[in-house]
Design an enzyme around this catalytic site. Structure first.
Site, PDB file in Angstrom:
ATOM      1  N   ASP A   1       0.875  -1.167   0.000  1.00  0.00           N
ATOM      2  CA  ASP A   1       0.000   0.000   0.000  1.00  0.00           C
ATOM      3  C   ASP A   1       0.913   1.218   0.000  1.00  0.00           C
ATOM      4  O   ASP A   1       1.555   1.521   0.999  1.00  0.00           O
ATOM      5  CB  ASP A   1      -0.903  -0.027   1.250  1.00  0.00           C
ATOM      6  CG  ASP A   1      -1.740   1.238   1.388  1.00  0.00           C
ATOM      7  OD1 ASP A   1      -1.682   2.098   0.490  1.00  0.00           O
ATOM      8  OD2 ASP A   1      -2.462   1.355   2.408  1.00  0.00           O
TER       9      ASP A   1
ATOM     10  N   LYS B   1       2.656  11.568  -3.341  1.00  0.00           N
ATOM     11  CA  LYS B   1       1.631  10.885  -4.150  1.00  0.00           C
ATOM     12  C   LYS B   1       0.723  11.895  -4.843  1.00  0.00           C
ATOM     13  O   LYS B   1       0.199  11.633  -5.916  1.00  0.00           O
ATOM     14  CB  LYS B   1       0.818   9.979  -3.231  1.00  0.00           C
ATOM     15  CG  LYS B   1      -0.106   9.008  -3.930  1.00  0.00           C
ATOM     16  CD  LYS B   1      -0.643   8.015  -2.923  1.00  0.00           C
ATOM     17  CE  LYS B   1      -1.718   7.129  -3.471  1.00  0.00           C
ATOM     18  NZ  LYS B   1      -2.213   6.211  -2.431  1.00  0.00           N
TER      19      LYS B   1
ATOM     20  N   GLU C   1      -7.197   0.600  -4.570  1.00  0.00           N
ATOM     21  CA  GLU C   1      -7.230   0.493  -3.107  1.00  0.00           C
ATOM     22  C   GLU C   1      -8.569  -0.006  -2.561  1.00  0.00           C
ATOM     23  O   GLU C   1      -8.583  -0.927  -1.736  1.00  0.00           O
ATOM     24  CB  GLU C   1      -6.837   1.839  -2.489  1.00  0.00           C
ATOM     25  CG  GLU C   1      -5.344   2.096  -2.648  1.00  0.00           C
ATOM     26  CD  GLU C   1      -4.945   3.564  -2.550  1.00  0.00           C
ATOM     27  OE1 GLU C   1      -5.804   4.382  -2.164  1.00  0.00           O
ATOM     28  OE2 GLU C   1      -3.794   3.881  -2.864  1.00  0.00           O
TER      29      GLU C   1
ATOM     30  N   ASP D   1     -13.482   4.871   0.755  1.00  0.00           N
ATOM     31  CA  ASP D   1     -12.057   4.925   1.092  1.00  0.00           C
ATOM     32  C   ASP D   1     -11.579   6.376   1.100  1.00  0.00           C
ATOM     33  O   ASP D   1     -11.352   6.977   0.049  1.00  0.00           O
ATOM     34  CB  ASP D   1     -11.287   4.091   0.053  1.00  0.00           C
ATOM     35  CG  ASP D   1      -9.776   4.085   0.302  1.00  0.00           C
ATOM     36  OD1 ASP D   1      -9.322   4.748   1.258  1.00  0.00           O
ATOM     37  OD2 ASP D   1      -9.064   3.412  -0.455  1.00  0.00           O
TER      38      ASP D   1
END
Lengths: 196, 615
Positions: free
Chosen positions: B13, B75, B176, B198
């Protein structure tokens, strides 16, 4: 298993008779089973050429599923299978139909401006009815053709059940027009959702 | 799981805030932890003056002291242009983001060196790889890496490139929320419709899945790749800055160090507000008295509510695309650190009319799911199948800048589309195709993925060549394009100019450079370990010296003090070899000392015990 998927058409890929009423459950079962066999996830250890084929076949299978699961797309695909290019050749809709559709469209625009949810809901309902009516017309034409063949040419379909009809068996032009009209109302229905 | 260690595939992850790895072992999926037991590796890289760098907790600790050389939340920069980053992040990142003359891609500037977000991510991935290898006791070369479901093609490509640079083969890029669904489904073998909400540190995704006999089919996904905990921190940060401005002159610039301290404090306040109704902070800017700041949960909730409403709108869109109404949803799963916010839970519960699942740690569930998919890919699990979708429509530019969709959003991947192209002038030997991703009608409102130039077409009159171009989206959601001229059966070659990514050659260059750098990385890590060792040695020795029962002579004490001072000086320097030698020598010397100390301590203890015994 890998290459069975490539030949034939989207219907036969999922083990269906193109001319029988669409069986969603059977299609889904076949789709999931074939996915297990074809998906690249299960061919990671294979050589590059085989992996490439798994990828292509899997993409083709997904395309088949996506096409068949949508009533409009499935009908258009079936029609094109029988008479390639027929949809393109009969794109022009009658002025009368276009006028009607335009009026509905304008009414929707007005409702959008005034924020009248009630009208939007009513137009959505009308659009749904118009679509259903035409899809029923397509299905009826198909059923009637098969019945006629069964009566006039006994044994023709029974010997090769998944075989397609010929363009001469039925009025593909008329069906093309119905499908184009349904598309117009689909667009209107979509517009009502954007507003609502 | 495969027995051959070379075939081991881990799940990673790669998060905005933290990263971590997991693997499926004999007893199911488990997190691979660091030497000290920590599972979460902060996705932070801090560059040292000597050219080395730190990753993880040590790097995070430098956010405040060295904000300009410490990179967090990279990210959010993946596959982005500089202007996009500037617009979204403002000056809150603390480090410098720039573009170059020949590329608008956002890059990080540290001193006089430029780094692509892929390279920084690769440093994080390399640390994750190191932790995994140390936990497993052997090398790891293959991984399943998760990305937000709503990542577009260039962001996925960037993630794949980061893995390559880190020396990892990304066997699969998994979304994810899908990974989270896998982790939740494992023990219960659920059937039915599941919604995964999420909300992480930087991104939001919602996915609707239909689970049938071990097949996890994503029906629809929606999201925002720039909506997450960072944005909630920013809300608090802005309020703190407002409070600070009341105390300093309006034009005063707040030093970047203070800004980063405020960013971390804001994050801390946010966490507290998940547990309490209000939270306080005292900011010491060296003024007469510290500035007091207070925020209530109610104020925080009002501040983040608009962003949370956006997430609910995404949920409704995903449900609609999936053809499902809220009451047809069987389960709702919460993933991502930001779902600890009580208001998030309340809103999700209200929307779906059911209590969402929160049994699994929202910070770990994605890594566990990635490990399960890794197990499938390495042949360990043949029961599960994941059918994911492409989050945004893919298409090409047509006449007048219109966008023609070829693969529509929420199509199951792998997906393909073919399109015919021809030439518009006689003897034209190349055709340019511009590929875009998005949902709007005009390409100028969509995201350019790149220009594909078909070359080597046979010279023919205009309109005669028939070039069939196949767009193939693989199971990672990444596009490849192939072209064939049908009359000549010629395979047209394609030059790809990515709009938001690196070319293949650029990735190769970076990999070559990174091998050179691996050496200095190693040195940097060793230096840190030696410094820790020196520190521990010194602390232990001082404790022994302070023991009243230790019978050291003054000369002995002086000798040890001298050694300690030398160790201290070396620790502050960068000379790895000298420090290593000094540590070893001092270690030997103090070993004897320690033996003596333990001896004395035992003697003293025994004496005490005996004196307590009834005679």
């Amino acid at each position: 298993m890998l290459d069975e998927c490539v030949d034939g058409n989207h219907f036969t890929r999922l083990g269906l008779d193109p001319l029988q009423p669409y069986d969603h459950d059977a299609a889904e079962r076949a789709y999931l089973e074939l996915s297990r066999a074809l998906h690249p996830d299960f061919h990671g250890a294979a050589d590059a050429a085989l992996q490439e084929r798994a990828l292509r076949n899997s993409a083709l299978l997904n395309e088949a599923w996506r096409t068949l699961e949508d009533d409009q797309h499935r009908a258009e695909y079936l029609l094109e299978l029988h008479d390639p290019g027929v949809l393109d050749r009969h794109k022009k809709l009658s002025p009368q139909f276009l006028m009607e559709a335009m009026e509905v469209s304008e009414e929707l625009d007005d409702a959008r401006t005034s924020g009248c949810q009630e009208t939007v809901r009513r137009i959505a309902e009308t659009a749904r009815q118009e679509i259903d009516e035409r899809m029923k017309g397509v299905a009826d034409a198909c059923t009637a053709t098969i019945k006629r063949i069964a009566r006039d040419e006994p044994g023709r379909r029974e010997s090769r059940p998944a075989q397609l009809l010929s363009p001469h068996d039925w009025n593909t032009e008329q069906i093309a027009v119905l499908l184009h009209q349904a598309r117009v109302y689909r667009r209107i229905l979509k517009d009502t959702e954007h507003i609502g | 799981m495969s027995e051959k260690t070379g075939d081991v595939v881990i799940g990673i992850d790669l998060g905005t805030t933290n990263s971590l790895a997991a693997i499926v072992g004999k007893d199911g999926p488990r997190i691979l932890t660091r030497e000290d037991g920590a599972a979460l590796i902060p996705s932070v890289v801090s560059f040292l003056d000597d050219g080395g760098h730190l990753v993880g907790e040590e790097a995070r600790a430098r956010s405040v002291t060295h904000p300009r050389s410490t990179v967090h939340s990279v990210k959010r920069l993946m596959g982005q242009h500089l202007e996009e980053v500037r617009r979204r992040e403002g000056d809150r990142l603390g480090y410098e983001v720039v573009a170059t003359e020949d590329s608008e891609l956002a890059r990080v500037r540290i001193g006089d060196k430029l780094y692509t977000p892929q390279e920084i991510s690769a440093l994080v991935l390399r640390e994750v790889k190191r932790v995994a290898e140390q936990a497993l006791g052997h090398e790891v070369e293959q991984a399943v890496i998760t990305v937000p479901a709503y990542f577009d093609d260039s962001q996925r490509q960037a993630t794949r490139d980061a893995a390559r640079i880190a020396g990892l083969q990304a066997l699969r890029i998994v979304n994810e929320p899908t990974a989270a669904a896998l982790a939740y489904g494992l023990d219960t073998s659920r059937e039915g419709t599941v919604v995964v909400y999420d909300l992480g540190g930087g991104t939001f995704d919602v996915s609707v899945l239909k689970i049938t006999q071990g097949v996890y089919k994503v029906a629809a996904t929606a999201g925002d790749t720039h909506l997450g905990g960072d944005d909630f921190d920013h809300e608090i940060m802005d309020r703190i800055l407002h409070a600070v401005r009341d105390h300093v002159s309006a034009t005063a610039t707040i030093p970047v160090e203070a800004l980063q301290q405020i960013r971390l404090s804001a994050e801390g306040l946010k966490r507290q507000l998940s547990e309490r109704q209000d939270a306080h902070l005292e900011i010491d800017l060296g003024l007469d008295e510290p500035i007091a700041f207070r925020i209530t949960r109610q104020e925080f909730e009002a501040a983040v509510r608009p962003r949370l409403d956006e997430t609910l709108a995404c949920c409704r869109a995903a449900l609609k695309d999936a053809g499902v109404t809220p009451d047809q949803v069987d389960e709702v799963v919460l993933v991502g650190g930001s779902t600890r916010i009580p208001l998030v839970r309340a809103l999700v519960e209200e929307m779906f009319g059911r209590t969402p699942h929160t049994e699994l740690d929202p910070d770990r569930v994605v890594a566990l799911g990635a490990a399960i998919q890794a197990d499938v890919l390495s042949g360990g699990n043949k029961d599960l199948l994941l059918l994911d979708v492409i989050p945004l429509s893919l298409g090409i530019e047509t006449v007048g800048g219109a966008f023609a969709k070829l693969v529509t959003r929420n199509s199951t991947v792998p997906a393909r589309a073919t399109e015919m192209f021809s030439t518009s002038v006689d003897d034209q030997t190349s055709i340019e195709i511009n590929v875009f991703q998005g949902e709007r009608e005009l390409v100028r409102d969509c995201r350019p993925l790149g220009a594909f130039k078909l070359r080597g077409l046979p010279g023919m009159p205009a309109g005669l060549p028939r070039v069939e171009v196949t767009f193939l989206v693989d199971a990672d959601g990444v596009l490849t394009v192939k072209a064939r001229e049908q009359r000549s059966e010629l395979e047209a070659s394609i030059d790809v100019v990515p709009s938001h990514g690196l070319t293949r050659d650029e990735v190769k260059d970076i990999i070559r450079d990174s091998i050179k750098e691996a050496r200095s990385d190693f040195a940097a890590r060793e230096l840190i370990e030696l410094r820790n060792k020196a520190h521990n040695l010194a602390t232990g020795t001082r404790r022994v010296l302070a023991m009243p029962e230790m019978p050291f002579t003054d000369a002995q004490r002086k000798d040890i003090e001298d050694d300690l001072a030398r160790l201290d000086t070396l620790s502050k320097g960068e000379d790895v070899a000298a420090l290593r030698e000094a540590c070893d020598a001092f270690g030997d010397k103090t070993q004897a000392l320690a033996d003596q100390a333990i001896g004395e301590a035992i003697k003293a203890e025994l004496n005490r015990e005996q004196s307590r015994l009834p005679s």
